[in-house]
Scaffold this motif. Structure first.
Motif, PDB file in Angstrom:
ATOM      1  N   ALA A   1      -3.428 -19.673  -2.361  1.00  0.00           N
ATOM      2  CA  ALA A   1      -2.558 -19.007  -3.328  1.00  0.00           C
ATOM      3  C   ALA A   1      -1.777 -17.875  -2.673  1.00  0.00           C
ATOM      4  CB  ALA A   1      -3.386 -18.446  -4.480  1.00  0.00           C
ATOM      5  N   GLN A   2      -0.556 -17.670  -3.157  1.00  0.00           N
ATOM      6  CA  GLN A   2       0.171 -16.461  -2.780  1.00  0.00           C
ATOM      7  C   GLN A   2      -0.352 -15.324  -3.650  1.00  0.00           C
ATOM      8  OE1 GLN A   2       4.273 -15.647  -3.999  1.00  0.00           O
ATOM      9  NE2 GLN A   2       4.773 -15.077  -1.886  1.00  0.00           N
ATOM     10  N   ALA A   3      -0.911 -14.298  -3.014  1.00  0.00           N
ATOM     11  CA  ALA A   3      -1.453 -13.149  -3.743  1.00  0.00           C
ATOM     12  C   ALA A   3      -0.644 -11.909  -3.400  1.00  0.00           C
ATOM     13  CB  ALA A   3      -2.921 -12.935  -3.384  1.00  0.00           C
ATOM     14  N   TRP A   4      -0.239 -11.179  -4.435  1.00  0.00           N
ATOM     15  CA  TRP A   4       0.409  -9.882  -4.277  1.00  0.00           C
ATOM     16  C   TRP A   4      -0.644  -8.837  -4.624  1.00  0.00           C
ATOM     17  CZ3 TRP A   4       6.018  -9.166  -3.761  1.00  0.00           C
ATOM     18  CH2 TRP A   4       6.715 -10.369  -3.599  1.00  0.00           C
ATOM     19  N   MET A   5      -1.025  -8.023  -3.651  1.00  0.00           N
ATOM     20  CA  MET A   5      -2.149  -7.098  -3.810  1.00  0.00           C
ATOM     21  C   MET A   5      -1.710  -5.669  -3.497  1.00  0.00           C
ATOM     22  SD  MET A   5      -4.836  -9.554  -1.774  1.00  0.00           S
ATOM     23  CE  MET A   5      -3.546 -10.003  -0.609  1.00  0.00           C
ATOM     24  N   THR A   6      -2.264  -4.710  -4.225  1.00  0.00           N
ATOM     25  CA  THR A   6      -1.937  -3.311  -3.966  1.00  0.00           C
ATOM     26  C   THR A   6      -3.195  -2.522  -3.626  1.00  0.00           C
ATOM     27  OG1 THR A   6      -2.223  -2.549  -6.248  1.00  0.00           O
ATOM     28  CG2 THR A   6      -0.055  -3.427  -5.644  1.00  0.00           C
ATOM     29  N   GLY A   7      -2.993  -1.440  -2.893  1.00  0.00           N
ATOM     30  CA  GLY A   7      -4.070  -0.515  -2.541  1.00  0.00           C
ATOM     31  C   GLY A   7      -3.471   0.766  -2.012  1.00  0.00           C
ATOM     32  N   THR A   8      -4.272   1.789  -1.936  1.00  0.00           N
ATOM     33  CA  THR A   8      -3.748   3.084  -1.489  1.00  0.00           C
ATOM     34  C   THR A   8      -3.576   3.164   0.023  1.00  0.00           C
ATOM     35  OG1 THR A   8      -6.016   3.931  -1.527  1.00  0.00           O
ATOM     36  CG2 THR A   8      -4.634   4.367  -3.461  1.00  0.00           C
TER      37      THR A   8
ATOM     38  N   ALA B   1      -8.994  -3.952  -4.475  1.00  0.00           N
ATOM     39  CA  ALA B   1      -9.842  -3.676  -3.313  1.00  0.00           C
ATOM     40  C   ALA B   1     -10.587  -2.360  -3.448  1.00  0.00           C
ATOM     41  CB  ALA B   1      -8.994  -3.673  -2.043  1.00  0.00           C
ATOM     42  N   ALA B   2     -10.049  -1.436  -4.201  1.00  0.00           N
ATOM     43  CA  ALA B   2     -10.669  -0.118  -4.325  1.00  0.00           C
ATOM     44  C   ALA B   2     -12.034  -0.181  -4.997  1.00  0.00           C
ATOM     45  CB  ALA B   2      -9.748   0.811  -5.114  1.00  0.00           C
ATOM     46  N   HIS B   3     -12.311  -1.221  -5.745  1.00  0.00           N
ATOM     47  CA  HIS B   3     -13.567  -1.345  -6.479  1.00  0.00           C
ATOM     48  C   HIS B   3     -14.598  -2.196  -5.736  1.00  0.00           C
ATOM     49  CE1 HIS B   3     -11.827   0.441 -10.157  1.00  0.00           C
ATOM     50  NE2 HIS B   3     -10.732  -0.184  -9.795  1.00  0.00           N
ATOM     51  N   LEU B   4     -14.231  -2.652  -4.537  1.00  0.00           N
ATOM     52  CA  LEU B   4     -15.108  -3.555  -3.803  1.00  0.00           C
ATOM     53  C   LEU B   4     -15.496  -2.949  -2.458  1.00  0.00           C
ATOM     54  CD1 LEU B   4     -13.089  -6.864  -4.373  1.00  0.00           C
ATOM     55  CD2 LEU B   4     -15.014  -6.025  -5.730  1.00  0.00           C
ATOM     56  N   ASP B   5     -16.753  -3.215  -2.026  1.00  0.00           N
ATOM     57  CA  ASP B   5     -17.131  -2.801  -0.678  1.00  0.00           C
ATOM     58  C   ASP B   5     -16.498  -3.765   0.325  1.00  0.00           C
ATOM     59  OD1 ASP B   5     -18.684  -5.146  -0.610  1.00  0.00           O
ATOM     60  OD2 ASP B   5     -20.510  -4.096  -1.223  1.00  0.00           O
ATOM     61  N   SER B   6     -16.647  -3.477   1.618  1.00  0.00           N
ATOM     62  CA  SER B   6     -15.967  -4.262   2.645  1.00  0.00           C
ATOM     63  C   SER B   6     -16.395  -5.724   2.621  1.00  0.00           C
ATOM     64  CB  SER B   6     -16.238  -3.652   4.025  1.00  0.00           C
ATOM     65  OG  SER B   6     -17.640  -3.613   4.296  1.00  0.00           O
ATOM     66  N   THR B   7     -17.663  -5.990   2.318  1.00  0.00           N
ATOM     67  CA  THR B   7     -18.145  -7.373   2.279  1.00  0.00           C
ATOM     68  C   THR B   7     -17.495  -8.149   1.146  1.00  0.00           C
ATOM     69  OG1 THR B   7     -20.282  -6.700   3.210  1.00  0.00           O
ATOM     70  CG2 THR B   7     -20.190  -8.829   2.087  1.00  0.00           C
TER      71      THR B   7
ATOM     72  N   TYR C   1       0.832  -1.202   0.000  1.00  0.00           N
ATOM     73  CA  TYR C   1       0.000   0.000   0.000  1.00  0.00           C
ATOM     74  C   TYR C   1       0.869   1.255   0.000  1.00  0.00           C
ATOM     75  CZ  TYR C   1       0.847  -0.058   5.071  1.00  0.00           C
ATOM     76  OH  TYR C   1       1.435  -0.068   6.305  1.00  0.00           O
ATOM     77  N   GLY C   2       0.274   2.334  -0.435  1.00  0.00           N
ATOM     78  CA  GLY C   2       0.961   3.614  -0.532  1.00  0.00           C
ATOM     79  C   GLY C   2       0.231   4.512  -1.507  1.00  0.00           C
ATOM     80  N   PRO C   3       0.649   5.769  -1.630  1.00  0.00           N
ATOM     81  CA  PRO C   3      -0.051   6.710  -2.513  1.00  0.00           C
ATOM     82  C   PRO C   3       0.099   6.343  -3.983  1.00  0.00           C
ATOM     83  CG  PRO C   3       1.988   7.671  -1.690  1.00  0.00           C
ATOM     84  CD  PRO C   3       1.795   6.388  -0.941  1.00  0.00           C
ATOM     85  N   ASN C   4      -0.806   6.858  -4.795  1.00  0.00           N
ATOM     86  CA  ASN C   4      -0.710   6.647  -6.241  1.00  0.00           C
ATOM     87  C   ASN C   4       0.614   7.200  -6.755  1.00  0.00           C
ATOM     88  OD1 ASN C   4      -3.257   5.462  -6.460  1.00  0.00           O
ATOM     89  ND2 ASN C   4      -4.272   7.450  -6.633  1.00  0.00           N
ATOM     90  N   GLY C   5       1.239   6.461  -7.654  1.00  0.00           N
ATOM     91  CA  GLY C   5       2.501   6.900  -8.237  1.00  0.00           C
ATOM     92  C   GLY C   5       3.728   6.546  -7.424  1.00  0.00           C
TER      93      GLY C   5
END
Length: 370
Positions: free
Chosen positions: A331-338, A311-317, A32-36
């Motif tokens: 599975a090993q998942a590499w995921m990003t978010g702000t 995750a940004a396109h999904l609600d908490s549920t 996670y971190g800011p855009n860019g």
């Protein structure tokens, strides 16, 4: 079930990262971190541990850090087939990518024998409403995950089609020139078509057998022509029959390069292109998960998943449901978010990495590893 995971990753002068070292074991990774800041650049590096040009389809020259442009190197330890493999990839002065597997030079397609990497990135969000080329690429990426020969067949088909199209544009009419090319086109085209058909069958079965919080899609392979010849002999006949029409157009008008992927939201009976933005995203996630489940059943290990800003396109549920399915899959998942809060419902041991930007360089710090 055996594990497939990238346990160590090092980036040197890759994109915005001057130097980054990530040690994560076989655990899921939340970035996670800011855009860019350079989050997606890490995922792009991981995507290179599978055949192809990576999730951005970039050239080796485009991956080098600017303004130095010295070249780049990506290396890592891959756990696959109950063994640990050391993989190195690099480019110098804009040259094509080179690859070493356990200190020995190999062709990049050799990685298909060890690794399977699937990804979902924001650029795919318009998959259902843009041109057929993007949907073919999406389908072919899934086909490659099941059939390592798909890459070689696709490259051979594209090369031969370029040669045939050159003859067409130059208005060459001698059938001798076309015969050899059309035989090669038919052989590789039949492989491509069969792999795509089998891939859709795998996905359909995986969707039907799973209980999931995400909607399923009915998928169909359609063509510009009424029907796609399935055998190499029939496809060769189709190329020959279309030759005069192709001469008028200056390009090849029949074959697997004219295919399209048509999807329908199963529960509603609505074409995917007519669904809401949220429904289209959910369908894409469903297909990636189905691809992963089918692969796990086929090769005995779930693939590595790269989920960029998903995750940004999904609600908490829905986020919790996604993380639960990834956990159940193993599975090993590499995921990003702000923000870190997007991964609050990620249960079980995982690695959290914060990426920041400082004077034009990305910096990554492992915040938690539990």
């Amino acid at each position: 079930m055996t594990s497939l995971a990238l346990t160590e990753l090092t980036l040197s002068h890759f994109r915005s990262h001057k130097l980054a070292r990530i040690s994560c074991g076989p655990l899921p990774v939340a970035i996670y971190g800011p855009n860019g800041a350079g989050k997606t650049n890490i995922l792009e590096a991981v995507s290179l541990f599978s055949p192809g040009r990576g999730l951005r389809r970039a050239s080796a020259e485009d991956m080098t850090r600017r303004p130095e442009a010295l070249g780049w190197k990506v290396s890592g330890l891959l756990n696959a087939q109950d063994q640990t493999h050391e993989i190195e990839m690099w480019s110098e002065n804009g040259s094509a990518r080179s690859t070493k597997l356990n200190s020995k030079p190999v062709a990049q397609n050799r990685l298909a024998e060890l690794s399977r990497v699937l990804w979902l990135i924001p650029a795919m969000d318009r998959l259902w409403i843009e041109g057929a080329e993007g949907r073919r690429r999406f389908l072919d990426r899934m086909a490659l995950s099941f059939f390592p020969n798909h890459a070689e067949a696709s490259l051979g088909y594209e090369k031969t089609m370029r040669e045939r199209n050159k003859l067409l544009k130059e208005n060459v009419r001698d059938p001798m020139w076309y015969g050899v090319l059309e035989t090669r086109l038919a052989e590789t085209g039949a492989i491509i078509h069969e792999n795509r058909v089998q891939t859709l069958a795998f996905l359909s079965a995986a969707q039907a057998q799973a209980e999931t919080a995400f909607p399923t899609a009915d998928l169909e392979l359609i063509h510009a022509e009424d029907a796609m010849p399935s055998s190499s002999a029939d496809l060769k006949d189709a190329f020959e029959a279309s030759r005069f029409r192709d001469l008028a157009a200056g390009r090849t008008l029949v074959g697997p390069h004219r295919a399209d992927l048509y999807g329908v939201f199963t529960a509603k009976g609505i074409p995917a292109k007519d669904c809401s933005t949220g429904e289209q995203k959910a369908l894409l996630i469903s297909l990636i998960l189905a691809n992963a489940r089918a692969l796990a059943a086929q090769i005995g290990a779930p693939p590595i998943l790269l989920l960029d800003e998903v995750a940004a396109h999904l609600d908490s549920t829905r986020r919790a449901a996604l993380y639960a399915e990834i956990g159940a899959l193993g599975a090993q998942a590499w995921m990003t978010g702000t923000g870190a809060e997007l991964f609050d419902s990620l249960a079980g041991p995982c690695v959290h990495i914060e990426v920041t930007e400082n004077n034009g360089a990305s910096q990554s710090e492992i915040i938690t590893s539990v």
